[in-house]
Design a protein around this motif. Structure first.
Motif, short mmCIF file in Angstrom:
data_model
loop_
_atom_site.label_atom_id
_atom_site.label_comp_id
_atom_site.label_asym_id
_atom_site.label_seq_id
_atom_site.Cartn_x
_atom_site.Cartn_y
_atom_site.Cartn_z
N GLN A 52 0.83 -1.20 0.00
CA GLN A 52 0.00 0.00 0.00
C GLN A 52 0.87 1.26 0.00
O GLN A 52 0.55 2.24 -0.65
CB GLN A 52 -0.89 0.02 1.24
N TYR A 53 1.97 1.20 0.77
CA TYR A 53 2.85 2.36 0.86
C TYR A 53 3.38 2.74 -0.51
O TYR A 53 3.51 3.93 -0.84
CB TYR A 53 4.02 2.06 1.79
N HIS B 237 -6.57 -3.05 -4.06
CA HIS B 237 -7.69 -2.11 -3.95
C HIS B 237 -7.20 -0.67 -4.11
O HIS B 237 -7.82 0.13 -4.84
CB HIS B 237 -8.36 -2.30 -2.60
N GLU B 238 -6.09 -0.35 -3.45
CA GLU B 238 -5.57 1.01 -3.54
C GLU B 238 -5.05 1.31 -4.95
O GLU B 238 -5.22 2.42 -5.46
CB GLU B 238 -4.45 1.22 -2.51
N LEU B 239 -4.41 0.32 -5.59
CA LEU B 239 -3.92 0.53 -6.95
C LEU B 239 -5.08 0.66 -7.93
O LEU B 239 -5.00 1.42 -8.90
CB LEU B 239 -3.01 -0.63 -7.35
N SER B 240 -6.16 -0.05 -7.67
CA SER B 240 -7.33 0.06 -8.53
C SER B 240 -7.95 1.46 -8.44
O SER B 240 -8.35 2.04 -9.46
CB SER B 240 -8.38 -0.99 -8.12
N LYS B 241 -7.99 2.01 -7.22
CA LYS B 241 -8.50 3.38 -7.06
C LYS B 241 -7.63 4.38 -7.81
O LYS B 241 -8.14 5.32 -8.42
CB LYS B 241 -8.57 3.74 -5.58
N LEU B 242 -6.32 4.18 -7.75
CA LEU B 242 -5.40 5.10 -8.41
C LEU B 242 -5.47 4.99 -9.93
O LEU B 242 -5.51 5.99 -10.64
CB LEU B 242 -3.97 4.84 -7.92
N GLN C 25 1.16 7.74 -5.93
CA GLN C 25 0.09 8.70 -6.24
C GLN C 25 0.55 10.14 -6.01
O GLN C 25 0.32 11.01 -6.86
CB GLN C 25 -1.14 8.41 -5.37
N ARG C 26 1.23 10.36 -4.90
CA ARG C 26 1.71 11.72 -4.61
C ARG C 26 2.78 12.15 -5.62
O ARG C 26 2.83 13.32 -6.04
CB ARG C 26 2.24 11.79 -3.18
N ILE C 27 3.62 11.21 -6.04
CA ILE C 27 4.66 11.51 -7.02
C ILE C 27 4.04 11.84 -8.38
O ILE C 27 4.46 12.79 -9.06
CB ILE C 27 5.64 10.32 -7.14
#
Length: 252
Positions: free
Chosen positions: A58-59, A90-95, A65-67
């Protein structure tokens, strides 16, 4: 159950809260601090030509995302996205706004067994990770003929133990340890010696994969549980099973 949680940041605090709600005692002792890799400059050409993007945590996704926002870049839409675990996926899918597959067991070996990685010869693969770790994924994909690049989106900084840490753990009656990477386990053991090391390796240890379980046993741990995943929900479920087993033993 008195548990030492070595997960960093919010994940560690969240797991401690779950343990305390179960009636256990939890001590949060992060072994690493995580910061965005502000020195990373992403090659947009490399990014846009990628066929597969893999996130190992996740990190890695949060920092990426911030980069991307800071460098005003976007992710390719015609690309396969994979995550090592469900939460990471899940987090990569959102991004990415794309479907992201992940293995049922959250480790490198099961990720490599996904059908999306069966035929990678000539494919361009990006691995989102921190400074080190998950070398097995890189090695095996290269052996299969893929062109693999790391994007180290965050930096891990190891946090030395305080001189009285082991005394505190023993006084609290810590009987269970949670360590979620081989690198963190090696770092922990490098700071402990003599009677403290002997005491530490006698405690119950929870790790997220068979590879780390094998490493732990070679380091002297006898009571090792493979939770088969690194998410807090998976680790907590393993703790609950252990607690039920201990209670049943005591009632016999």
């Amino acid at each position: 159950m008195r548990v030492l949680v070595t997960r960093p940041e919010n994940q560690g605090a969240e797991l401690c809260s779950l343990i305390e709600k179960m009636g256990g005692i939890a001590l949060h002792q992060p072994l690493i601090d995580i910061q965005d890799n502000v020195q990373l400059v992403v090659d947009d050409t490399l990014l846009q030509r990628s066929d597969i993007i893999i996130a190992v945590s996740q990190y890695a996704v949060y920092a990426f995302q911030r980069i991307l926002i800071h460098q005003q870049l976007s992710l390719p839409s015609s690309c396969i996205y994979l995550g090592v675990g469900q939460k990471t996926a899940h987090e990569l899918s959102k991004l990415s706004q794309q479907n992201v597959n992940y293995p049922t067991v959250s480790d490198s070996e099961h990720l490599l067994a996904l059908p999306e990685l069966a035929e990678v010869s000539g494919k361009h693969v990006i691995i989102l990770r921190g400074n080190g770790g998950r070398e097995l994924i890189h090695e095996q994909l290269c052996e299969l003929g893929a062109d693999v690049q790391y994007l180290e989106t965050y930096q891990r900084r190891y946090l030395p133990l305080k001189p009285d840490a082991l005394t505190q753990w023993r006084t609290m009656g810590i009987d269970t340890l949670i360590v979620t990477s081989g690198e963190q386990l090696e770092f922990l053991l490098s700071q402990v010696s003599g009677p403290d090391l002997s005491w530490l390796t006698q405690q119950q240890l929870l790790v997220p994969s068979e590879r780390i379980a094998t490493l732990a046993m070679t380091k002297g741990f006898n009571n090792v549980t493979n939770t088969q995943g690194a998410s807090n929900s998976t680790i907590f479920a393993a703790l609950q099973r252990l607690e039920i087993g201990l209670n049943n033993d005591q009632q016999k």
